[in-house]
Write a protein that holds these residues in place. Structure first.
Motif, PDB file in Angstrom:
ATOM      1  N   ILE A  45     -11.667 -41.822  -2.693  1.00 13.16           N
ATOM      2  CA  ILE A  45     -11.669 -40.372  -2.928  1.00 13.16           C
ATOM      3  C   ILE A  45     -11.068 -39.644  -1.736  1.00 13.16           C
ATOM      4  N   ALA A  46     -11.417 -40.067  -0.517  1.00 11.45           N
ATOM      5  CA  ALA A  46     -10.906 -39.391   0.679  1.00 11.45           C
ATOM      6  C   ALA A  46      -9.390 -39.480   0.775  1.00 11.45           C
ATOM      7  N   VAL A  47      -8.837 -40.642   0.463  1.00  8.13           N
ATOM      8  CA  VAL A  47      -7.381 -40.784   0.533  1.00  8.13           C
ATOM      9  C   VAL A  47      -6.707 -40.018  -0.595  1.00  8.13           C
ATOM     10  N   THR A  48      -7.303 -40.061  -1.789  1.00  3.05           N
ATOM     11  CA  THR A  48      -6.687 -39.425  -2.954  1.00  3.05           C
ATOM     12  C   THR A  48      -6.691 -37.904  -2.834  1.00  3.05           C
ATOM     13  N   ILE A  49      -7.803 -37.357  -2.370  1.00  2.00           N
ATOM     14  CA  ILE A  49      -7.929 -35.898  -2.340  1.00  2.00           C
ATOM     15  C   ILE A  49      -7.015 -35.274  -1.300  1.00  2.00           C
ATOM     16  N   GLY A  50      -6.493 -36.088  -0.367  1.00  2.00           N
ATOM     17  CA  GLY A  50      -5.598 -35.550   0.648  1.00  2.00           C
ATOM     18  C   GLY A  50      -4.204 -35.227   0.144  1.00  2.00           C
ATOM     19  N   LEU A  51      -3.844 -35.706  -1.048  1.00  2.00           N
ATOM     20  CA  LEU A  51      -2.532 -35.378  -1.602  1.00  2.00           C
ATOM     21  C   LEU A  51      -2.508 -33.909  -2.031  1.00  2.00           C
ATOM     22  N   PRO A  52      -1.487 -33.153  -1.619  1.00  2.00           N
ATOM     23  CA  PRO A  52      -1.423 -31.731  -1.999  1.00  2.00           C
ATOM     24  C   PRO A  52      -1.533 -31.473  -3.495  1.00  2.00           C
ATOM     25  N   PRO A  53      -0.866 -32.238  -4.386  1.00  2.00           N
ATOM     26  CA  PRO A  53      -1.034 -31.956  -5.817  1.00  2.00           C
ATOM     27  C   PRO A  53      -2.461 -32.126  -6.313  1.00  2.00           C
ATOM     28  N   VAL A  54      -3.244 -32.947  -5.596  1.00  2.00           N
ATOM     29  CA  VAL A  54      -4.627 -33.178  -6.021  1.00  2.00           C
ATOM     30  C   VAL A  54      -5.524 -32.038  -5.558  1.00  2.00           C
ATOM     31  N   TYR A  55      -5.551 -31.770  -4.244  1.00  2.00           N
ATOM     32  CA  TYR A  55      -6.487 -30.747  -3.774  1.00  2.00           C
ATOM     33  C   TYR A  55      -6.057 -29.337  -4.178  1.00  2.00           C
ATOM     34  N   GLN A  56      -4.768 -29.146  -4.441  1.00  2.00           N
ATOM     35  CA  GLN A  56      -4.324 -27.828  -4.902  1.00  2.00           C
ATOM     36  C   GLN A  56      -4.681 -27.559  -6.362  1.00  2.00           C
ATOM     37  N   SER A  57      -5.164 -28.582  -7.053  1.00  2.00           N
ATOM     38  CA  SER A  57      -5.603 -28.393  -8.433  1.00  2.00           C
ATOM     39  C   SER A  57      -7.121 -28.262  -8.550  1.00  2.00           C
ATOM     40  N   ILE A  58      -7.846 -28.354  -7.415  1.00  2.00           N
ATOM     41  CA  ILE A  58      -9.297 -28.189  -7.399  1.00  2.00           C
ATOM     42  C   ILE A  58      -9.603 -26.749  -7.000  1.00  2.00           C
ATOM     43  N   PRO A  59     -10.261 -25.962  -7.854  1.00  2.00           N
ATOM     44  CA  PRO A  59     -10.408 -24.519  -7.609  1.00  2.00           C
ATOM     45  C   PRO A  59     -10.890 -24.128  -6.221  1.00  2.00           C
ATOM     46  N   PRO A  60     -12.000 -24.688  -5.677  1.00  2.00           N
ATOM     47  CA  PRO A  60     -12.419 -24.238  -4.340  1.00  2.00           C
ATOM     48  C   PRO A  60     -11.374 -24.516  -3.270  1.00  2.00           C
ATOM     49  N   LEU A  61     -10.668 -25.635  -3.395  1.00  2.00           N
ATOM     50  CA  LEU A  61      -9.664 -25.982  -2.393  1.00  2.00           C
ATOM     51  C   LEU A  61      -8.347 -25.250  -2.616  1.00  2.00           C
ATOM     52  N   MET A  62      -8.133 -24.741  -3.810  1.00  2.00           N
ATOM     53  CA  MET A  62      -6.964 -23.901  -4.051  1.00  2.00           C
ATOM     54  C   MET A  62      -7.062 -22.619  -3.237  1.00  2.00           C
ATOM     55  N   TRP A  63      -8.262 -22.076  -3.125  1.00  2.00           N
ATOM     56  CA  TRP A  63      -8.464 -20.822  -2.393  1.00  2.00           C
ATOM     57  C   TRP A  63      -8.599 -21.066  -0.887  1.00  2.00           C
ATOM     58  N   TYR A  64      -9.064 -22.260  -0.511  1.00  2.00           N
ATOM     59  CA  TYR A  64      -9.301 -22.567   0.901  1.00  2.00           C
ATOM     60  C   TYR A  64      -8.819 -23.986   1.178  1.00  2.00           C
ATOM     61  N   PRO A  65      -7.496 -24.196   1.278  1.00  2.00           N
ATOM     62  CA  PRO A  65      -6.950 -25.556   1.382  1.00  2.00           C
ATOM     63  C   PRO A  65      -7.455 -26.340   2.587  1.00  2.00           C
ATOM     64  N   SER A  66      -7.730 -25.676   3.700  1.00  2.00           N
ATOM     65  CA  SER A  66      -8.192 -26.407   4.883  1.00  2.00           C
ATOM     66  C   SER A  66      -9.514 -27.116   4.637  1.00  2.00           C
ATOM     67  N   GLY A  67     -10.257 -26.668   3.650  1.00  2.00           N
ATOM     68  CA  GLY A  67     -11.527 -27.313   3.344  1.00  2.00           C
ATOM     69  C   GLY A  67     -11.382 -28.763   2.934  1.00  2.00           C
ATOM     70  N   VAL A  68     -10.171 -29.155   2.514  1.00  2.00           N
ATOM     71  CA  VAL A  68      -9.981 -30.556   2.131  1.00  2.00           C
ATOM     72  C   VAL A  68     -10.181 -31.475   3.325  1.00  2.00           C
ATOM     73  N   ARG A  69      -9.875 -31.012   4.527  1.00  2.00           N
ATOM     74  CA  ARG A  69     -10.088 -31.844   5.712  1.00  2.00           C
ATOM     75  C   ARG A  69     -11.579 -32.072   5.949  1.00  2.00           C
TER      76      ARG A  69
END
Length: 263
Positions: A45-69
């Motif tokens: 999950i940690a490696v997968t969620i780091g891809l921009p197309p993945v985390y940019q499609s998750i609503p909370p991370l769309m609004w706050y992308p740095s939260g993916v880190r």
């Protein structure tokens, strides 16, 4: 090249998790298998969620992308705990795990969340360390996370090397050495990121970009982890398959002689 390594790490991480999940399905009460599946799942999950197309499609991370880190680092800490639980069950030292590593993990998780919330972090997720390491609380946040990573991975390296010398099970020493190699690569990643963050905190400008180096190291560790965690299961099957193929070709070569003898 960078995204190719990431995709390879994602595929192998999820493949390793699926492979061990099948074993867990047949033996659900095995605590070591449960810890190993949790470890592989957290890394996948940690490696997968780091891809921009993945985390940019998750609503909370769309609004706050740095939260993916933060999400990635929290998953890495949980994976580190799973490593210790797995090692504790293999070595018969679960008391140490629950006496030290569980409280240390909880403290680390809480400290990371608090420091990340206090940090004035913007929306740049791709170049997180370079952009925000000089800001208050960011370097402290990274050091809390990376200290945990170095300690947990160091314990994994030592335990894996020690048991690789003692075990006689086929292919298991190879898997343990690969796990030790994954831990060593992870330690290099942690030291590199910590050094880069401290340099940026004190106003220095390293002559290389932190992101590609860290991504390569993380994906390399994920690849070694996925292979090392599963090699003891599939490598003997490959050896048997190779032996069958060699026998088949040997029989084919002997077929003319066999026909002449039977005539």
């Amino acid at each position: 090249m960078r995204y190719g390594i990431i995709i390879a790490a994602i595929v192998l991480s999820w493949g390793g998790f699926a492979y061990k999940l099948r074993d867990l399905w047949h033996n659900p009460r095995n605590p070591a298998l449960r810890a190993l599946c949790a470890l592989l799942l957290a890394f996948a999950i940690a490696v997968t969620i780091g891809l921009p197309p993945v985390y940019q499609s998750i609503p909370p991370l769309m609004w706050y992308p740095s939260g993916v880190r933060l999400v990635q680092h929290l998953l890495a800490v949980l994976a580190g705990l799973a490593m210790q639980v797995l090692g504790g069950h293999v070595a018969g030292a679960t008391a140490t795990v629950y006496r030290f590593w569980v409280p240390y993990t909880v403290v680390t998780l809480v400290a990371m969340v608090v420091l990340f919330v206090l940090a004035p972090v913007g929306t740049d997720a791709d170049d997180f360390v370079n952009q925000y390491a000089a800001a208050p609380f960011v370097t402290e946040y990274l050091l809390v996370f990376l200290t945990f990573a170095v300690l947990s991975l160091g314990a994994v390296c030592l335990r894996s090397v020690r048991h690789a010398r003692l075990t006689r099970r086929r292919c298991l020493p190879t898997g343990l050495r690969l796990l030790a190699s994954a831990g060593l690569v992870g330690i290099v990643f942690a030291l590199h990121k910590a050094g880069y963050a401290l340099a940026r905190r004190f106003g220095l400008e390293p002559p290389w970009s932190e992101g590609p180096v860290s991504t390569t190291l993380v994906c390399g560790a994920a690849l070694l982890l996925a292979v090392g965690a599963t090699v003891a299961g599939w490598a003997p099957k490959l050896v048997r398959l190779r032996l069958r193929l060699r026998r088949y070709h040997a029989y084919r070569r002997l077929d003319p002689l066999w026909r002449r003898c039977t005539r």
